[in-house]
Every structure is written in structure tokens, then in C-alpha cells.
Design a protein around this motif. Structure first.
Motif, PDB file in Angstrom:
ATOM      1  N   ALA A   1       0.873  -1.181   0.000  1.00  0.00           N
ATOM      2  CA  ALA A   1       0.000   0.000   0.000  1.00  0.00           C
ATOM      3  C   ALA A   1       0.905   1.223   0.000  1.00  0.00           C
ATOM      4  CB  ALA A   1      -0.871  -0.005   1.255  1.00  0.00           C
ATOM      5  N   THR A   2       0.348   2.355  -0.412  1.00  0.00           N
ATOM      6  CA  THR A   2       1.141   3.585  -0.466  1.00  0.00           C
ATOM      7  C   THR A   2       1.734   3.896   0.911  1.00  0.00           C
ATOM      8  OG1 THR A   2      -0.446   4.414  -2.083  1.00  0.00           O
ATOM      9  CG2 THR A   2       1.087   6.016  -1.146  1.00  0.00           C
ATOM     10  N   ARG A   3       3.022   4.105   0.963  1.00  0.00           N
ATOM     11  CA  ARG A   3       3.668   4.534   2.218  1.00  0.00           C
ATOM     12  C   ARG A   3       3.692   6.051   2.241  1.00  0.00           C
ATOM     13  NH1 ARG A   3       9.307   1.365   2.997  1.00  0.00           N
ATOM     14  NH2 ARG A   3       9.327   2.460   4.999  1.00  0.00           N
ATOM     15  N   VAL A   4       3.041   6.604   3.250  1.00  0.00           N
ATOM     16  CA  VAL A   4       3.014   8.063   3.396  1.00  0.00           C
ATOM     17  C   VAL A   4       3.977   8.425   4.524  1.00  0.00           C
ATOM     18  CG1 VAL A   4       1.603  10.108   3.806  1.00  0.00           C
ATOM     19  CG2 VAL A   4       0.623   8.133   2.591  1.00  0.00           C
ATOM     20  N   ILE A   5       5.059   9.111   4.158  1.00  0.00           N
ATOM     21  CA  ILE A   5       6.151   9.378   5.099  1.00  0.00           C
ATOM     22  C   ILE A   5       6.258  10.884   5.349  1.00  0.00           C
ATOM     23  CG2 ILE A   5       8.634   9.132   5.498  1.00  0.00           C
ATOM     24  CD1 ILE A   5       8.587   6.659   3.705  1.00  0.00           C
ATOM     25  N   VAL A   6       6.185  11.241   6.615  1.00  0.00           N
ATOM     26  CA  VAL A   6       6.232  12.645   7.027  1.00  0.00           C
ATOM     27  C   VAL A   6       7.669  12.974   7.414  1.00  0.00           C
ATOM     28  CG1 VAL A   6       5.332  14.336   8.672  1.00  0.00           C
ATOM     29  CG2 VAL A   6       3.903  12.380   7.968  1.00  0.00           C
ATOM     30  N   VAL A   7       8.279  13.910   6.694  1.00  0.00           N
ATOM     31  CA  VAL A   7       9.652  14.312   7.017  1.00  0.00           C
ATOM     32  C   VAL A   7       9.563  15.525   7.939  1.00  0.00           C
ATOM     33  CG1 VAL A   7      11.881  15.000   6.091  1.00  0.00           C
ATOM     34  CG2 VAL A   7      10.439  13.377   4.811  1.00  0.00           C
ATOM     35  N   ALA A   8       9.874  15.307   9.204  1.00  0.00           N
ATOM     36  CA  ALA A   8       9.626  16.360  10.195  1.00  0.00           C
ATOM     37  C   ALA A   8      10.787  16.508  11.167  1.00  0.00           C
ATOM     38  CB  ALA A   8       8.343  16.046  10.976  1.00  0.00           C
ATOM     39  N   ASN A   9      10.949  17.743  11.613  1.00  0.00           N
ATOM     40  CA  ASN A   9      11.868  18.119  12.685  1.00  0.00           C
ATOM     41  C   ASN A   9      11.624  19.615  12.804  1.00  0.00           C
ATOM     42  OD1 ASN A   9      14.016  18.884  14.335  1.00  0.00           O
ATOM     43  ND2 ASN A   9      15.387  17.331  13.466  1.00  0.00           N
ATOM     44  N   GLN A  10      11.204  20.069  13.993  1.00  0.00           N
ATOM     45  CA  GLN A  10      10.802  21.482  14.054  1.00  0.00           C
ATOM     46  C   GLN A  10      11.980  22.431  13.991  1.00  0.00           C
ATOM     47  OE1 GLN A  10      10.862  19.471  16.575  1.00  0.00           O
ATOM     48  NE2 GLN A  10      10.749  20.490  18.550  1.00  0.00           N
ATOM     49  N   LYS A  11      13.184  21.858  14.029  1.00  0.00           N
ATOM     50  CA  LYS A  11      14.373  22.682  13.814  1.00  0.00           C
ATOM     51  C   LYS A  11      14.525  22.973  12.333  1.00  0.00           C
ATOM     52  CE  LYS A  11      17.979  21.722  16.976  1.00  0.00           C
ATOM     53  NZ  LYS A  11      19.300  21.140  17.174  1.00  0.00           N
ATOM     54  N   GLY A  12      14.903  24.192  12.006  1.00  0.00           N
ATOM     55  CA  GLY A  12      15.186  24.530  10.610  1.00  0.00           C
ATOM     56  C   GLY A  12      16.615  24.154  10.247  1.00  0.00           C
ATOM     57  N   GLY A  13      16.852  23.925   8.984  1.00  0.00           N
ATOM     58  CA  GLY A  13      18.208  23.726   8.496  1.00  0.00           C
ATOM     59  C   GLY A  13      18.843  22.393   8.819  1.00  0.00           C
ATOM     60  N   VAL A  14      18.035  21.383   9.157  1.00  0.00           N
ATOM     61  CA  VAL A  14      18.602  20.076   9.490  1.00  0.00           C
ATOM     62  C   VAL A  14      18.627  19.118   8.298  1.00  0.00           C
ATOM     63  CG1 VAL A  14      17.963  20.275  11.925  1.00  0.00           C
ATOM     64  CG2 VAL A  14      16.393  19.123  10.325  1.00  0.00           C
TER      65      VAL A  14
END
Ligand code: ADP
Ligand code: MG
Length: 276
Positions: A9-22
Motif C-alpha cells: 500500500a502507499t507509504r506516506v512518510i512525514v519528514v519532520a523536525n521542528q528545527k530549521g536547516g537540518v
């Protein structure tokens, strides 16, 4: 490129980190291009008003371009705003425009404000193997929409001082969304970015991260590379800008690892390790 397994099934991946510039945006577009070059169908959703992922994929995102804003706030179908990425077959992008900066506030008064992205993806009829969502550097309603829409969270961590600072807050938000809105959500993947093998600090940070997130950290670390940072100014990912470079090869390898891992592997280990 050589084929990778198509997820069931479609893998929905959230690329997150509330820090900017990582390295969120860099990771989103380069992993997406790598997966597409391995023969998979991939959609990048740019959820940052800066529109850096759109830029890096060579997608026009001036204020009049139909964008994720229209999807989230106006209820426009995702299919009406998705554009193919030139030069990379199987790769598509839903751009972000500067309008999106206001969406954080506008969403507050809308019905189902946390699940508008999830509904839009569910209604998208084109077959997709992966959806990668590039989050803004904050934990507001845009990021919450991404966390409700996804099954997996991928956290890029820059191998620098304070790399893990603030991670606890992100992990608590993931837990909150999991508990109340999206029971399948889990941190599946951690990717070390801008890794400089010559410094002791990078090695120390990498080791600390690997100790805390034994099952989630990819073996492949992304090296600091000028080619990676130059590519967006040509509207390209490093995969087409300089395919033979160490940076391109590292993202191809990270994509391979990601694709070969069982989608639910990390979730089966139970809760996330405590941090921060
Ligand atoms: P974020 O989306 O988390 O704010 P970006 O992906 O935009 O982070 O990366 C921040 C900056 O670091 C950008 O200028 C980007 O080109 C640069 N960068 C990201 N990854 C690398 C890398 N592996 N090597 C060199 N520069 C990098
Ligand atoms: Mg970004």
C-alpha cells in the motif's frame, strides 16, 4: 535504475523536525528522486510556505500557481495541483506557495482542520508507491495535518551540537497524534544528515542517536557535500545534477534501505525511546 520492491500500500512518510536547516527538504526531494529512479511512483507534498522543495524539484511556485494551499483551505482535489517533475520519471510534486503561510491561521476555523491533508491524499486516485511530505520547521496545524495523513515519520538529524535538542517535543507530538487522531503513526526512520566523517563531534552525535534509536536509524548517513547544496539552485536534485557524486550515491543507498525495510518494523518495537 534498478528496481526496488513496490510497497503493498502507499507509504506516506512525514519528514519532520521542528528545527530549521537540518536537511528536511534536502532529504525529502533526494529520497523521493532516488525512489522514483528505482522505478517507483512518488509524490512530494511541499508543506512549507517557503516552497524550497518545489524549487529544488524545478516546479514553479509563484503566488498564482495552484498549490497545497488550495487543497487544504479551498478543498481543491490534490490531482488538480500535482505537477510532474521534469527529468525524473515517476516523480510528482504538489507545490507550496507563500499563501500557505496564512493557512496555519485559516485552518483553525475550518471543519476537520487536522485531517484535511489526509482526506486529500485518500481521494487521490493515481497509483502511488510513496508520498513524502516536507514539513515546515514548526509543530503547528500544517505539521499536524502531515502527522494525521502519514503512517511513518522520518526525522532527519544533523550531526551537530544540540542535534537532539527539541526532539522530545516532536516525539511527544507524534505520541499525541497517535493517541487521538492516527493510531498507525510511528517514527519509522531517522536519517543522519550533513555527516562529516572527519570530525569527532559528528561521530559522537551519530553514536548517541544510534544508541537512543537503535531500530530507526538508517545505516547510511548523508555526508556533507557541496554538490547536494548546489543542486537546488539549478532546480534539480543531486540525483540528476551530479549522479555519480558521493551525495547522490548516499541518497540512493538511503532510499534502498528505506524501501527494503518492512514498513511496520519500528512500530512493532513498541513506544519510542524517551528523549528530552
Ligand atoms: P530544512 O528543510 O530542515 O530547513 P534544508 O534541507 O533546507 O533543511 O537544508 C538546510 C541547508 O543545508 C540548505 O542550504 C541545504 O542545501 C544544506 N544541506 C542540506 N543537506 C546537506 C548536505 N548533505 N551537505 C551539504 N549541505 C546540505
Ligand atoms: Mg525545509
Amino acid at each position: 535504475g534498478e528496481g526496488l520492491p513496490r510497497p503493498a500500500a502507499t507509504r506516506v512518510i512525514v519528514v519532520a523536525n521542528q528545527k530549521g536547516g537540518v536537511g528536511k527538504t534536502t532529504t525529502t526531494v533526494n529520497l523521493a528522486a532516488s525512489l522514483a529512479m528505482h522505478g517507483l511512483r512518488v509524490l512530494v507534498i511541499d508543506l512549507d510556505p517557503q516552497g524550497n522543495a518545489s524549487t529544488a524539484l524545478g516546479i514553479d511556485h509563484h503566488a498564482e500557481v495552484p498549490s497545497i494551499y488550495d487543497v487544504l483551505v479551498e478543498g481543491k482535489p490534490l490531482a488538480d495541483v500535482v505537477q510532474p517533475v521534469v527529468d525524473v520519471e515517476g516523480l510528482f510534486c504538489c507545490p507550496a506557495t507563500i499563501d500557505l503561510a496564512g493557512a496555519e491561521i485559516e485552518l483553525v476555523s475550518l471543519v476537520a482542520r487536522e485531517s484535511r491533508l489526509q482526506r486529500a491524499i485518500a481521494a487521490y486516485e493515481q497509483p502511488l508507491d510513496y508520498v513524502l511530505i516536507d514539513c515546515p520547521p514548526s509543530l503547528g496545524l500544517l505539521t499536524v495535518n502531515a502527522l494525521v495523513a502519514g503512517q511513518e515519520v522520518l526525522i532527519p538529524i544533523q550531526c551537530e551540537y544540540y542535534a537532539l535538542e527539541g526532539l522530545g517535543q516532536l516525539l511527544r507530538n507524534v505520541e499525541l497524534v497517535r493517541a487521538h487522531l492516527n493510531p498507525v503513526l510511528h517514527v519509522s526512520t531517522i536519517l543522519l544528515t550533513m555527516y562529516d566523517a572527519r570530525t569527532r563531534l559528528a561521530a559522537q552525535v551519530a553514536e548517541e542517536v544510534r544508541t537512543h534509536f537503535e531500530n530507526e536509524v538508517l545505516r547510511t548517513a548523508i555526508p556533507r557535500s557541496v554538490r547536494i547544496s548546489e543542486a537546488p539552485s539549478y532546480g534539480q536534485t543531486v540525483l540528476t545534477y551530479d549522479p555519480g557524486s558521493a551525495g547522490a550515491l548516499s541518497y540512493l543507498e538511503a532510499a534502498r534501505e528505506l524501501a527494503l525495510r518492512a514498513a511496520g518494523g519500528a512500530a512493532a518495537q513498541g513506544g519510542q525511546p524517551g528523549y528530552g
